[in-house]
Design an enzyme around this catalytic site. Structure first.
Site, PDB file in Angstrom:
ATOM      1  N   HIS A   1      -2.318   2.515   4.304  1.00  0.00           N
ATOM      2  CA  HIS A   1      -3.018   3.214   5.369  1.00  0.00           C
ATOM      3  C   HIS A   1      -2.662   3.028   6.930  1.00  0.00           C
ATOM      4  CE1 HIS A   1      -5.640   4.822   2.367  1.00  0.00           C
ATOM      5  NE2 HIS A   1      -5.615   3.556   1.927  1.00  0.00           N
ATOM      6  N   THR A   2      -1.223   2.513   6.765  1.00  0.00           N
ATOM      7  CA  THR A   2      -1.104   2.712   8.463  1.00  0.00           C
ATOM      8  C   THR A   2       0.053   3.769   8.779  1.00  0.00           C
ATOM      9  OG1 THR A   2       0.754   1.342   7.300  1.00  0.00           O
ATOM     10  CG2 THR A   2      -0.785   0.170   8.570  1.00  0.00           C
TER      11      THR A   2
ATOM     12  N   LEU B   1       2.664   5.302  -7.634  1.00  0.00           N
ATOM     13  CA  LEU B   1       4.269   4.918  -7.637  1.00  0.00           C
ATOM     14  C   LEU B   1       5.009   6.179  -6.857  1.00  0.00           C
ATOM     15  CD1 LEU B   1       5.073   2.491 -10.499  1.00  0.00           C
ATOM     16  CD2 LEU B   1       3.906   1.798  -8.306  1.00  0.00           C
ATOM     17  N   SER B   2       4.424   7.257  -6.726  1.00  0.00           N
ATOM     18  CA  SER B   2       5.068   8.258  -6.011  1.00  0.00           C
ATOM     19  C   SER B   2       5.641   9.235  -6.933  1.00  0.00           C
ATOM     20  CB  SER B   2       5.530   8.014  -4.761  1.00  0.00           C
ATOM     21  OG  SER B   2       4.750   8.251  -3.582  1.00  0.00           O
TER      22      SER B   2
ATOM     23  N   ASP C   1       6.279   7.916   1.349  1.00  0.00           N
ATOM     24  CA  ASP C   1       6.590   7.997  -0.231  1.00  0.00           C
ATOM     25  C   ASP C   1       8.019   8.730   0.004  1.00  0.00           C
ATOM     26  OD1 ASP C   1       4.007   6.921  -0.352  1.00  0.00           O
ATOM     27  OD2 ASP C   1       3.196   8.840  -1.365  1.00  0.00           O
TER      28      ASP C   1
END
Ligand code: ADP
Ligand code: MG
Length: 405
Positions: free
Chosen positions: A51-52, A142-143, A189
């Site tokens: 969340h950065t 895992l996108s 991602d």
């Protein structure tokens, strides 16, 4: 990128399966204009920095050998016809009139979105018929979506046309997902899938969209444990977190000129402005500000092979996501608790947006199976859910793979 890399022997079966899918499509369109080509793009796991990204902060993902593959034959029509082997479905879209309004709410949207965003960015695109398959679990954090977009960007690109560098291509794919698919994700991602390097994690500075490859210690394995949890951070919870961060920035900036994002806030500044913030906003900000620091500390610990520090940093990140950002879940907490009780497990934390999905684990070489066994023996008993354990390797970012003649 892995342009021109030769398909590994283990990929032969996969290529044959995709070729059978492509052959099954014959009769769906006119003659193709070139021989079949193969592109791939990896999923990713984030080591730390959660969340950065949308706070212009730091993240540390690695591209992993859970990948998307597209076998395709270019043609002269402004159209894509694609079979998803995993969905057992063929879908198509036309380049004509392509816009977010033409969205079909199916998986083909990710391919169409990439075509749309590439064209918006002034890049030429080509049509093709293709077949795709993936080993990236869907919706586990895992996108798979970013891997699908990056693989699509390679298939859609016109050979010989200038290609933006991986960071710029990632920004185009992020825009595809934000604006066309309608998912308000950060850039991590797509960046990891585009720019990954075997043997490395990527320290990405999401403020300037630049990265530095960080070598992974050769005596550690990367193990991903999927909680199999049906709950995921939904769009509204994610957007609430984003607006809480934005409110924090707004309130702090009233007193601290020059603050544009939580990236500009350090712990001292947060402390002296804390009384201006609603309690929940203060906690969200505290997580983000400290998490950026943990990313840098993790890079140093990886460099120094400081296993104790890695364990402490992952534990602190997990606790912060659980208690301050409030995006963990009973399942993620249980998975981490099981992992850290296994000898040889160095570090464990939830990864991805949260409420479900996976944990990421750094494990001493040789201890992978002990972790797998412990998860299989204990997790289902504790949660009633079936876990999956992936021992993964770091790989290069998206690119074209040479096919054997
Ligand atoms: P993730 O965390 O895996 O990125 P998302 O919800 O962002 O989860 O993206 C998942 C979506 O990507 C799926 O709903 C589907 O539309 C698409 N997708 C992923 N893998 C495949 C696949 N193998 N075949 C077709 N579509 C896929
Ligand atoms: Mg996604």
């Amino acid at each position: 990128m892995s342009d021109g890399q030769t398909a590994s022997p283990s990929s032969g079966t996969r290529v044959a399966a995709l070729r059978a899918r492509l052959d099954a499509q014959s009769g769906t369109g006119p003659q193709t204009s070139g021989p079949a080509r193969l592109v791939r793009a990896p999923g990713r796991v984030n080591l730390i920095g959660e969340h950065t990204d949308y706070n212009e902060g730091l993240v540390l993902p690695a591209a992993i050998d859970r990948e998307f593959w597209i076998l395709f034959e270019p043609w002269d029509r402004p159209e894509v016809v694609m079979t998803s082997a995993d969905m057992d479905e063929t879908r198509s879209f036309s380049f004509e009139g392509l816009s977010p309004e033409t969205r079909s709410k199916s998986w083909i949207d990710y391919v169409a979105a990439t075509a749309w965003a590439m064209r918006e960015a002034g890049l030429p695109i080509q049509g093709f018929r293709g077949a795709m398959g993936s080993t990236v679990p869907i919706g586990s954090g895992l996108s798979s979506s970013a891997a699908l977009e990056m693989a699509s960007s390679w298939a859609l690109a016109v050979p010989g046309a200038p290609r933006p560098d991986p960071a710029a291509m990632a920004a185009i794919a992020q825009r595809a997902e934000n604006r066309y698919v309608g998912v308000n994700c950060g850039i991590m991602d797509q960046f990891a899938s585009a720019a990954g390097q075997a043997g490395h994690a990527l320290l990405i500075d999401c403020r300037i969209n630049k990265f530095k490859a960080t070598p992974m210690p050769s005596d550690l394995s990367l193990v991903v444990c999927d909680t199999g949890s049906p709950h995921r951070l939904d769009a509204s919870a994610y957007n609430t977190r984003r607006s809480e961060c934005e409110l924090g920035v707004e309130l702090i900036a009233e007193r601290e000129p020059g603050v544009k994002a939580l990236r500009d806030v350090d712990e001292a500044m947060l402390a002296r402005n804390r009384d201006r913030l609603p309690e929940v906003v203060a906690r969200r900000c505290e997580h983000v500000v400290q998490e950026d620091g943990r990313v840098m500390a993790t890079v140093a610990a990886l460099r120094d092979g400081d296993l104790d520090a890695l364990g402490r940093l992952f534990a602190a990140s997990h606790a912060s996501l659980r208690d301050l950002y409030e995006v963990s879940s009973a399942e993620l907490d249980a998975m981490v608790e099981i992992a850290v009780s296994v000898p040889g497990v160095v570090a464990s934390r939830m990864t991805g947006a949260g409420f479900g999905g996976c944990t990421v684990n750094l494990v001493k070489l040789g201890a992978e199976v002990a972790l797998q066994d412990a998860v299989m023996a204990q997790y289902e008993k504790r949660t009633g859910l079936t876990p999956r354990v992936f021992i993964v390797a770091t790989v290069d970012g998206a690119g074209e793979v040479e096919l054997d003649a």
